[in-house]
Each structure stands twice: as C-alpha cells, then as structure tokens.
Scaffold this motif. Structure first.
Motif, mmCIF file in Angstrom:
data_model
loop_
_atom_site.group_PDB
_atom_site.id
_atom_site.type_symbol
_atom_site.label_atom_id
_atom_site.label_comp_id
_atom_site.label_asym_id
_atom_site.label_seq_id
_atom_site.Cartn_x
_atom_site.Cartn_y
_atom_site.Cartn_z
ATOM 1 N N GLU A 297 0.816 -1.212 0.000
ATOM 2 C CA GLU A 297 0.000 0.000 0.000
ATOM 3 C C GLU A 297 0.852 1.265 0.000
ATOM 4 O OE1 GLU A 297 -0.440 -2.455 2.440
ATOM 5 O OE2 GLU A 297 -1.925 -3.444 1.165
ATOM 6 N N ALA A 298 2.044 1.197 0.608
ATOM 7 C CA ALA A 298 2.857 2.402 0.799
ATOM 8 C C ALA A 298 3.772 2.718 -0.376
ATOM 9 C CB ALA A 298 3.700 2.251 2.075
ATOM 10 N N ALA A 299 4.188 1.709 -1.130
ATOM 11 C CA ALA A 299 5.097 1.947 -2.254
ATOM 12 C C ALA A 299 4.400 2.782 -3.318
ATOM 13 C CB ALA A 299 5.565 0.622 -2.838
ATOM 14 N N PRO A 300 5.129 3.682 -3.974
ATOM 15 C CA PRO A 300 4.481 4.575 -4.944
ATOM 16 C C PRO A 300 3.993 3.890 -6.211
ATOM 17 C CG PRO A 300 6.847 4.941 -4.879
ATOM 18 C CD PRO A 300 6.535 4.028 -3.752
ATOM 19 N N ASP A 301 4.535 2.712 -6.522
ATOM 20 C CA ASP A 301 4.097 1.974 -7.713
ATOM 21 C C ASP A 301 3.527 0.623 -7.270
ATOM 22 O OD1 ASP A 301 5.204 3.957 -9.603
ATOM 23 O OD2 ASP A 301 7.117 3.270 -8.790
ATOM 24 N N SER A 302 2.651 0.074 -8.080
ATOM 25 C CA SER A 302 1.975 -1.166 -7.686
ATOM 26 C C SER A 302 2.866 -2.388 -7.828
ATOM 27 C CB SER A 302 0.700 -1.352 -8.511
ATOM 28 O OG SER A 302 1.012 -1.426 -9.901
ATOM 29 N N SER A 303 3.865 -2.328 -8.717
ATOM 30 C CA SER A 303 4.757 -3.472 -8.896
ATOM 31 C C SER A 303 6.089 -3.006 -9.469
ATOM 32 C CB SER A 303 4.119 -4.524 -9.813
ATOM 33 O OG SER A 303 3.900 -3.990 -11.105
#
Length: 274
Positions: free
Chosen positions: A119-125
């Motif tokens: 949830e916290a990372a700016p990109d989903s993958s």
C-alpha cells in the motif's frame, strides 16, 4: 534469550534503529564519503546474480539509509524506491540521493512498515524487489512477508534476497564452533546490547532488540506458497562483519581461517513471477 513476542516489539526495534542512524552516517562501516565519491557497497555475488538492471524498476525493502538502494541506480536502474520503517533513516536516504544528484523520479524513499509496503510503495509493482543483509531477522511473520513481496513483483520480474545464514544465529559468538541455540526456535530472541555492527564505541540508550530466526527452508517455502518460483538458492562461506571472534578479514569479507571447515554464513536466492 528466547521469549514470547512482546507487544511493543515494533516500537522497540524502531527506537533502536532511529538512534543509530546518526551513528551510521559517520561510521567507517558505511563510509559515506567514499560512497559519494563512487565506492560501490554492493557485493560482487549480488551484482552477478541480479544481473543487468539497466532500464528496470527496483524496490528495496528495509533499505535503512539507502546506500545499497542508490547503488542500483548507479548501475542503471531506471527508478529505485527504498522503504524503511525508520523515518530518520528515510530522511538520511533522501539527503544522500540529493548529494548524488538523483531526484525523486530516479530515487524515492518511503517511511513505512515492510508489511504495509504493497500500500505504501508509490508503484503497484516492480521489475525487481531487492531485500536482505540483516532484514528478515526483524520480522516475526515470514509468510506475511513473502505474500507482500509476491504482490510487489511485476509479472516477469523477480525477488532477489541476500541474507545472513540462520545457521550463524545458533553458534557461539566467540568461536562460531559450538551450537548454543535452537535452529528451529519460533519464539522471539530478546536481548539488551549497546552499540551495534557499525559502531561499538558510542554510547547508546535504546539497546533492546526483538528478533526472530527464520530457517532457510521456511523462507523458501513461504515464497513458493506465495506464488513465486525459486530460480536458485546459493550459500556463501563469507559474511560482512566480524560476527565471530575467529573470523578473519580476507578477500574483502570475513571468513573462517583456512584450516577450519567451512559453513554457510550468508545465502542468496532469486524467486521469479511468471
């Protein structure tokens, strides 16, 4: 000593890491002046096993002050993101990126718990999720970690983990020759130890730690259960600091003397998503 997991384990560990950030920033262990001048802290086996990162996105979980994260940007990663639960560490990483002239489009850092990374990372993958070197021992639930990692690896991407071997956790500190602890222990290991691997001389206040052992089989099985394919698992007869009094600094790493039988002190693995 082994103990049931205390309720305040996360805050206890965060206080310790927060306090040590300023010590690490000036330590010889990290040698940030040399890093700014171009020194590469990544290990040779990591560079060989990860391979060419040019044009790829990379997420570094539990990145601390970001030196390893930023090294991948130097090796050509199109975008690196570092995540760590210590806000002082993340702030230091951002300042280090600025020192290298890397803007947020190339190197971003996020303060968050590793279990919240999806949830916290700016990109989903990400093409590569990178982690390790003293990271997993701070996590009580390795299955939840593996599920988080798997959610962040892009299709066709992979996780790369370089970590201290849990076999070293059960040996005596003086010689590394005697088994003193339980390899399969599931309780937390709670102790009060001043200083740390990068600075054993400066006075410290927050010295309590809560850690866990994770046998290699548990880590591999958790990643496989989360849907990743294990591409390789390799063991290494060297480590990055003088874990045992009997170790010698040789060929840029700490190893047992040549006349002693070798044991694995680190391991690395790659796990990919179809």
């Amino acid at each position: 000593m082994y103990s049931p997991t205390p309720a305040d384990w996360r805050e206890t560990n965060r206080k310790r890491w927060d306090e040590r950030v300023p010590l690490h920033l000036v330590s010889d262990y990290y040698d940030l002046d040399a890093f700014r001048a171009g020194k590469d802290p990544l290990r040779d086996f990591e560079l060989a096993e990860v391979g060419d990162v040019r044009g790829k996105s990379l997420l570094h979980l539990q990145c601390h002050i970001g030196a390893d994260t930023l090294s991948w940007a130097r090796h050509g990663a199109a975008r690196v993101v570092g995540l760590d639960f210590s806000e002082p560490a993340v702030e230091a990483a951002r300042e280090l990126a600025a020192d290298l002239g890397l803007g947020a489009d190339r190197a971003a850092f996020v303060a968050a718990d590793v279990y919240d990374a999806a949830e916290a990372a700016p990109d989903s993958s990400y093409d590569i999720v990178y982690t390790g070197v003293g990271a997993l021992c701070w996590l009580p639930d390795i299955r939840r970690w593996a599920e988080t990692v798997a959610a962040l690896v892009a299709p066709g991407g992979f996780l790369y983990l370089a970590e201290f071997h849990p076999l070293a956790d059960i040996l005596d500190d003086a010689t590394g020759a005697r088994i003193e602890h339980d390899y399969f222990a599931r309780d937390a290991w709670v102790e009060e130890t001043p200083g740390g691997y990068a600075d054993n001389t400066s006075p410290t206040v927050h010295n309590r730690t809560v850690e866990w052992q994770h046998p290699v089989g548990e880590v591999v099985s958790a990643l496989a259960a989360a849907g990743l394919r294990i591409d390789f698992l390799r063991e290494h007869d060297m480590t990055l600091f003088e874990r045992f009094g009997a170790l010698e600094l040789r060929d840029g790493a700490y190893r047992f003397p040549a006349d002693r039988p070798r044991i694995p002190l680190m391991y690395s693995l790659k796990a990919s998503k179809a």
